[in-house]
Design a protein around this motif. Structure first.
Motif, PDB file in Angstrom:
ATOM      1  N   ARG A  94      -9.309   0.376   3.519  1.00  0.00           N
ATOM      2  CA  ARG A  94      -9.092  -0.855   4.345  1.00  0.00           C
ATOM      3  C   ARG A  94      -8.381  -0.880   5.552  1.00  0.00           C
ATOM      4  NH1 ARG A  94      -7.209  -6.127   1.053  1.00  0.00           N
ATOM      5  NH2 ARG A  94      -8.002  -6.785   3.022  1.00  0.00           N
ATOM      6  N   TRP A  95      -7.356   0.021   5.547  1.00  0.00           N
ATOM      7  CA  TRP A  95      -6.453   0.372   6.909  1.00  0.00           C
ATOM      8  C   TRP A  95      -6.856   1.408   7.575  1.00  0.00           C
ATOM      9  CZ3 TRP A  95      -3.124  -3.579   7.338  1.00  0.00           C
ATOM     10  CH2 TRP A  95      -2.942  -4.478   6.368  1.00  0.00           C
ATOM     11  N   VAL A 149      -4.555  -5.030  13.844  1.00  0.00           N
ATOM     12  CA  VAL A 149      -5.059  -4.897  12.485  1.00  0.00           C
ATOM     13  C   VAL A 149      -6.627  -5.437  12.286  1.00  0.00           C
ATOM     14  CG1 VAL A 149      -4.826  -5.753  10.037  1.00  0.00           C
ATOM     15  CG2 VAL A 149      -2.786  -5.269  11.541  1.00  0.00           C
ATOM     16  N   TRP A 153      -6.353   1.843   0.238  1.00  0.00           N
ATOM     17  CA  TRP A 153      -6.072   2.570   1.684  1.00  0.00           C
ATOM     18  C   TRP A 153      -7.152   2.656   2.530  1.00  0.00           C
ATOM     19  CZ3 TRP A 153      -1.314   3.659   3.648  1.00  0.00           C
ATOM     20  CH2 TRP A 153      -0.256   3.299   2.969  1.00  0.00           C
ATOM     21  N   PRO A 185      -0.671  -1.160   0.088  1.00  0.00           N
ATOM     22  CA  PRO A 185      -1.891  -1.298  -0.663  1.00  0.00           C
ATOM     23  C   PRO A 185      -1.924  -0.384  -1.956  1.00  0.00           C
ATOM     24  CG  PRO A 185      -1.745  -0.507   1.843  1.00  0.00           C
ATOM     25  CD  PRO A 185      -0.508  -0.694   1.376  1.00  0.00           C
ATOM     26  N   ASP A 196      -8.398  -5.789   9.680  1.00  0.00           N
ATOM     27  CA  ASP A 196      -8.923  -6.844   8.637  1.00  0.00           C
ATOM     28  C   ASP A 196      -8.576  -8.061   8.892  1.00  0.00           C
ATOM     29  OD1 ASP A 196      -9.426  -8.098   6.420  1.00  0.00           O
ATOM     30  OD2 ASP A 196      -9.181  -6.296   4.971  1.00  0.00           O
ATOM     31  N   ASP A 208      -0.849   4.569  14.875  1.00  0.00           N
ATOM     32  CA  ASP A 208      -0.978   3.025  13.959  1.00  0.00           C
ATOM     33  C   ASP A 208      -0.074   2.086  14.711  1.00  0.00           C
ATOM     34  OD1 ASP A 208      -0.660   1.555  11.212  1.00  0.00           O
ATOM     35  OD2 ASP A 208      -2.740   1.811  11.784  1.00  0.00           O
TER      36      ASP A 208
END
Length: 508
Positions: free
Chosen positions: A152-153, A120, A150, A145, A122, A82
């Motif tokens: 969303r990531w 990212v 979570w 979060p 979002d 990530d």
């Protein structure tokens, strides 16, 4: 002995690597987990002054320590998950002679001058962080979060509940400046081999990356370098928690130089999307109206029309454009030989954030076709392909009376967090509940990429729950874009059957 340095991603600390690290150690490797300043500790700690350069220095200290202890001749593999790939690349650029390989876990390689924020998915988060950083806010960081946020990531597929609880409990706010400070690379890191670990449940696969190369996307062309390899794992965005043993095995294989290599566009014949259509059809004249082409039948009076919507994202500079691809031309000509107007178009889906304007292009093309006096405006079908399937949601939510059928071939029918699409408007799985009596035709391929196949199954489950009128045509041995990849009799029969079904609805 190979020495692995493991660097965690956003909000997380060294603890996420525990199981994978243990597996690597048991295989005889040296393992070192990076503790990035401000991450992995208690929540509420001030993040003022911590930026990407801080984390690059953290990794550099670890590289120097491992190098001194291991001595000459030892292989050092840097692993970034990530956000962690950014400090990994920054450090490797300054110690390139000591690094034998970089492994990127479910993240793309960063680029010089580009901040981590660009990766990212979002958009709302990107806007929030950019706004706060622009206002000089720095002390609190990006909030951790909540337990149910979570996804969303990234996909949490495969993570045991206890591990997810621990992930959330031990998370720390992400320092804002780590996300907005551009990555600066002098170029030395380009000599270091790279392996990407793609997580299917988070929406990525080798096949999808190869497709972007074949489409001519400039950002993907460096990935055909022989120094770049890939592995896939059938899991979500945190494989160190969901498949720790499998991830460790992949890292060991990557260190040994294994992995799938991509093929340069055109090096083994035409790319998949430019191969011949599987049916032999007569050449037919067509008219070009801006970004829309009309394939007209040899028939009198207003005729029904089928609008074919290509997938994507497609790079803006791709040539030929989708309406001139053999598949779209083939379907449109096929429709015209059957006495209906075939309509193709180029829409502006160049990025996952482009769905709203691409959907507007589709709506405009439909209205252009309906306004043509040679088209029966009350007998229209829409046929979506691949990533274009998400745009079907608009028509499922509010089917107009003149829309007689909605078809979709190997479609994407729900988005993944990893794809960067967060607009709930483009969610056919949810929209199908409002489809009413609209006939829906799905062509499903048996050799579909897992991350796409799951969206089709979600859609069919939702359709069954609400009683939607859905017909499925299966192509058991077909692949995504089978019309040019798999010119078999099974494939030809599937195309003919799908066209007959659509024509029944637009003529009825």
């Amino acid at each position: 002995m190979t020495e692995f340095i493991l660097v965690p991603g956003m909000f997380t600390g060294a603890h996420v690597w525990e199981e994978t690290a243990a597996r690597l150690a048991s295989a005889g490797a040296g393992v070192h987990t990076a503790a990035l300043t401000g991450l992995g500790g208690p929540q509420g700690v001030a993040t003022h002054g911590i930026d990407l350069e801080t984390h690059i220095e953290d990794v550099l200290v670890l590289i120097d320590s491992v190098s001194a202890a291991a001595g000459p001749g030892q292989e050092i593999v840097l692993v970034g998950h990530d956000y962690g790939v950014h400090p990994v690349l920054g450090a490797a650029d300054r110690r390139a002679e000591r690094i034998t390989r970089i492994v990127c876990v479910d993240t793309g390689p960063g680029q010089d001058g580009v901040p981590a924020l660009a990766a990212v998915p979002d958009r709302s988060v990107r806007e929030e962080v950019a706004g706060r950083a622009g206002a000089g806010e720095d002390g609190r960081g990006l909030a951790v979060p909540a337990r149910d946020e979570w996804p969303r990531w990234g996909s949490i597929a495969g993570i045991p509940e206890a591990s997810l609880d621990r992930l959330a409990a031990l998370a720390s706010p992400q320092p804002l400046r780590t996300l907005v400070q551009p990555l600066r690379l002098a170029g030395a890191v380009a000599s270091v081999p790279v392996t990407g670990v793609l997580c299917n449940a988070n929406g990525s696969s080798v096949e999808m990356v190869q497709r972007r190369v074949d489409l001519g996307d400039p950002a993907f062309q460096p990935l055909v370098d022989p120094k770049v390899s890939f592995f896939e794992l059938p899991t979500g965005h945190w494989p160190m928690l969901s498949l720790p043993a499998e991830l460790a095995d992949v890292m060991l294989r990557a260190a040994a130089g294994e992995g799938h290599r991509l093929v340069a566009r055109g090096s083994v014949g035409p790319p998949a999307h430019l191969r011949p259509f599987l049916l032999e059809l007569p050449e037919l004249p067509h008219e070009r109206h801006g970004n829309v082409d009309l394939y007209l039948p040899d028939a009198e009076g207003p005729r029904p029309a089928v609008v074919f919507v290509h997938g994507g994202p497609v790079p803006e500079g791709a040539r030929p454009t989708p309406r001139d691809w053999p598949t779209l031309k083939g379907y449109a000509r096929y429709a015209a030989t059957e006495g209906v107007v075939g309509v193709t178009l180029d829409h502006r889906l160049h990025d996952m954030a482009d769905y709203p304007r691409a959907a507007a292009d589709v709506a405009a093309a439909v209205e252009l076709a309906r306004a043509d006096p040679r088209v029966d405006a009350d007998r229209i079908a829409l046929w979506f392909f691949s990533g274009g399937g998400l745009m079907a949601a608009d028509w499922l939510c509010r089917p107009p009376a003149w829309l007689r059928c909605l078809a979709a071939s190997y479609p994407v029918l729900a988005s993944h967090a990893g794809w960067g699409l967060v607009d709930s408007r483009f969610h056919p799985v949810k929209a199908v509940a409002s489809a009413g009596t609209l006939p829906i035709l799905i062509t499903r391929v048996g050799r579909e990429a897992p991350e796409i196949a799951v969206t089709v199954e979600e859609f069919l489950t939702a359709a069954g729950t609400c009683g939607a009128d859905v017909e499925v045509i299966d192509v058991p041995d077909g692949r995504h874009a089978f019309e040019t990849l798999d010119p078999t009799e099974e494939s030809r029969q599937a195309v003919r059957r799908a066209m007959r079904a659509v024509l029944v609805h637009v003529r009825g």
